[in-house]
Design an enzyme around this catalytic site. Sequence first.
Site, PDB file in Angstrom:
ATOM      1  N   SER A   1       5.171   2.763  -1.697  1.00 45.98           N
ATOM      2  CA  SER A   1       4.297   3.962  -2.720  1.00 45.98           C
ATOM      3  C   SER A   1       5.110   5.122  -2.249  1.00 45.98           C
ATOM      4  CB  SER A   1       3.317   3.941  -1.994  1.00 45.98           C
ATOM      5  OG  SER A   1       2.329   5.012  -2.401  1.00 45.98           O
TER       6      SER A   1
ATOM      7  N   ASP B   1      -1.898  -4.528  -7.267  1.00 47.75           N
ATOM      8  CA  ASP B   1      -1.548  -3.595  -7.364  1.00 47.75           C
ATOM      9  C   ASP B   1      -2.079  -2.695  -8.017  1.00 47.75           C
ATOM     10  OD1 ASP B   1      -0.762  -0.596  -6.631  1.00 47.75           O
ATOM     11  OD2 ASP B   1       1.342  -1.220  -5.908  1.00 47.75           O
TER      12      ASP B   1
ATOM     13  N   HIS C   1      -2.318  -2.674  -3.908  1.00 43.81           N
ATOM     14  CA  HIS C   1      -1.498  -1.673  -3.794  1.00 43.81           C
ATOM     15  C   HIS C   1      -1.516  -1.245  -1.872  1.00 43.81           C
ATOM     16  CE1 HIS C   1       0.604   1.788  -3.938  1.00 43.81           C
ATOM     17  NE2 HIS C   1       0.664   2.684  -3.288  1.00 43.81           N
ATOM     18  N   ASP C   2      -1.953  -1.724  -0.751  1.00 47.41           N
ATOM     19  CA  ASP C   2      -1.958  -1.795   0.657  1.00 47.41           C
ATOM     20  C   ASP C   2      -0.678  -3.192   0.381  1.00 47.41           C
ATOM     21  OD1 ASP C   2      -2.833   0.088   1.423  1.00 47.41           O
ATOM     22  OD2 ASP C   2      -4.456   0.253   2.199  1.00 47.41           O
TER      23      ASP C   2
END
Lengths: 397, 397
Positions: A178, A344, A377-378
């Site tokens: 990220s 994501d 995204h995680d």
Amino acid sequence: MNVDGQFSNSIHGPKHPQSVGYTRAQKVVFYQSGPPLKLAAGGKLAPIEVEYETYGNLNQARDNAVLICHALTGDAHVAGWDENPEGPLRDYRRNKPGWWDEMVGPDKPIDTHRFFVICANVLGSCYGTTGPMCFNPTTGRPYGLTFPMVTVADWAALKIKLLDYLGLQILYAAIGGSMGGQEALEIALGWPERVQRLIILSAGSRLGAQGLAFNAVARHSIINDPNFKDGNYYDGPRPLAGLAAARMLGHITYLSEESMGHKFGRRLQSKDVPDFTPIGVEFEVESYLKHQAENFVARYDANSYLYITRAVDYYDASVWGEMDLARAASRITARLLVVSFSSDWLFPPESCRELVSAMCRAGRTVTYVDIPSPYGHDAFLVETTTISRLIHSFLSI
Amino acid sequence: MNVDGQFSNSIHGPKHPQSVGYTRAQKVVFYQSGPPLKLAAGGKLAPIEVEYETYGNLNQARDNAVLICHALTGDAHVAGWDENPEGPLRDYRRNKPGWWDEMVGPDKPIDTHRFFVICANVLGSCYGTTGPMCFNPTTGRPYGLTFPMVTVADWAALKIKLLDYLGLQILYAAIGGSMGGQEALEIALGWPERVQRLIILSAGSRLGAQGLAFNAVARHSIINDPNFKDGNYYDGPRPLAGLAAARMLGHITYLSEESMGHKFGRRLQSKDVPDFTPIGVEFEVESYLKHQAENFVARYDANSYLYITRAVDYYDASVWGEMDLARAASRITARLLVVSFSSDWLFPPESCRELVSAMCRAGRTVTYVDIPSPYGHDAFLVETTTISRLIHSFLSI
């Protein structure tokens, strides 16, 4: 060892059976004397305290250092257990290992038998490195919004300062997910001769309009909390409701529709029939977000949230190539691994591929993997089995 | 014509060259005497004023009525220009036509030469039908949070009440997008004998976990605005900052990453270089959201936002089949058209297909079209060329 700074608040030595060679929660102060750090956005800052941790041992050739860059609300504590935490993170750190403990440690993919791993908290954070909640030595009061604007470029410059301080000319690898992926990218762009391998997870060269929009709503919520008081809230109630809204919103963007559906669906929270109220908690997903937000506001500073999200907004790697990303990428000499995750939607695969494509156009060889995953995204923090193999292999070549 | 109610505040007759047979901004009061409306969530409400508009003329057979159901922040004013608007919507309505004017009118896809078109504002709204900002006749003060919880089932029941009042036993079609699609679906489920055609755009049988989560953050923002005061803000400053946050967030979910990227990209707002501030407006997309929110809070009531988003949360069409959607769908006798849009992520195509699939399993013939579009959830209001053909054709069979 004290070149330009000084140690403070050190906690040395192994505290946990697996923590071989861990030296954690160290601080060093830079720019105590001499000129201040000139920030990319035009401001100046001095002194700057940096909190960092290291794991494993530096080899004699000093060429086995791996720098890990943390994400938005992360900190320097990547791995192991901090059995004697201090400061505002006390409760948070006491009961859990570092944020990437599955990846970093002895015999783990980023193997501390082999590598000397470093992670430092970014400038502007509230987790040990100088940020808006710190005292401004000139006024004797917390900086608040008088803190100068910091950018990803400044984070990278300060990492180089730390590497110099630690006597590390070469990074075996720079790794980040990220926002941390963008910081690692920035280091490889700004100091290509110092980065041998670059691993970017869940990140592109810049945030898209939707990501900018979510950050704008998050900041709106903080700034309009009546306790925000133009950022001067440190001696009174803090803007917790606004920060909670920001976190709830952020949390949604870190997950995916699929993972939220699997995890919560439309289940009610501890009841069979709704209470039929417009203001209470009815669904599990509401309760989860509320709980996550409550935990978060107890450990994070609203001003840091403003500064760090804004730094992410501003970041655009293509400035290194006069807005031509391929031209920028041509600066990089590191071996490259880019990993995206199918679900994501903060840095979607297309965004990562834009970076990969630019690297290819610049004549660089890139290993690019798009991992099918429902974790949004995680996923870079969740899909450890798959990432472990990738990172282990990539660090072996 | 006054069966159970009375007209008030009527604006009759064509006001605009194209507005043949338009009778707009009419109000009728139900439940003035006799038992109150029993609400599905357990409450009771009386009296209930309903604002509705009609366009075109009812034919002699009384079988050419088309009911249009509006979306979250919509109103009864579907088509034409209201040249003499009153009340809080005065400025909003004066300068623009109805919200689906491209679709409804003489020789338009929903042709008012042919159809008698009706649209009524939902219960709980602030746009003419009784809602939390209205005076509670028992207390003489605005309801606020003492307003009973209303649901999509109540909206449908009240629409039937209005149809009865207008002497309409049969709807040639019920049409709605987003929340309006769910209301139209609910009418076809609850009163199948009264709906000959059902057109659902950008809606599924229920909201997913991610949608619930976004609504939760929106309500959190409103409820934590210091001006909210447990919903009793009508004689003081209103919770505008919280409502603005809710609207900004909602707006993001109505668009798509692609459309936001095309529309705004990462362009700065009226400047070449950022101001480098954590709190100001830097990017066009921020300015746009701020502007949209400012317009919105001037015309919408925060309590209505709470009640209506909650009603959407609760809605699950499968309750008609004891949580079996196909069993529920078997109740429907209407011809069916379902339209999804590829980039809609509030009611994504999968969500619409779940409904279509249930209808098919129930033995119903469904026309289902997934339209490739970059316009996200809002596509049902934007892709008028494509939708026009679909709706025009479907209404001809």
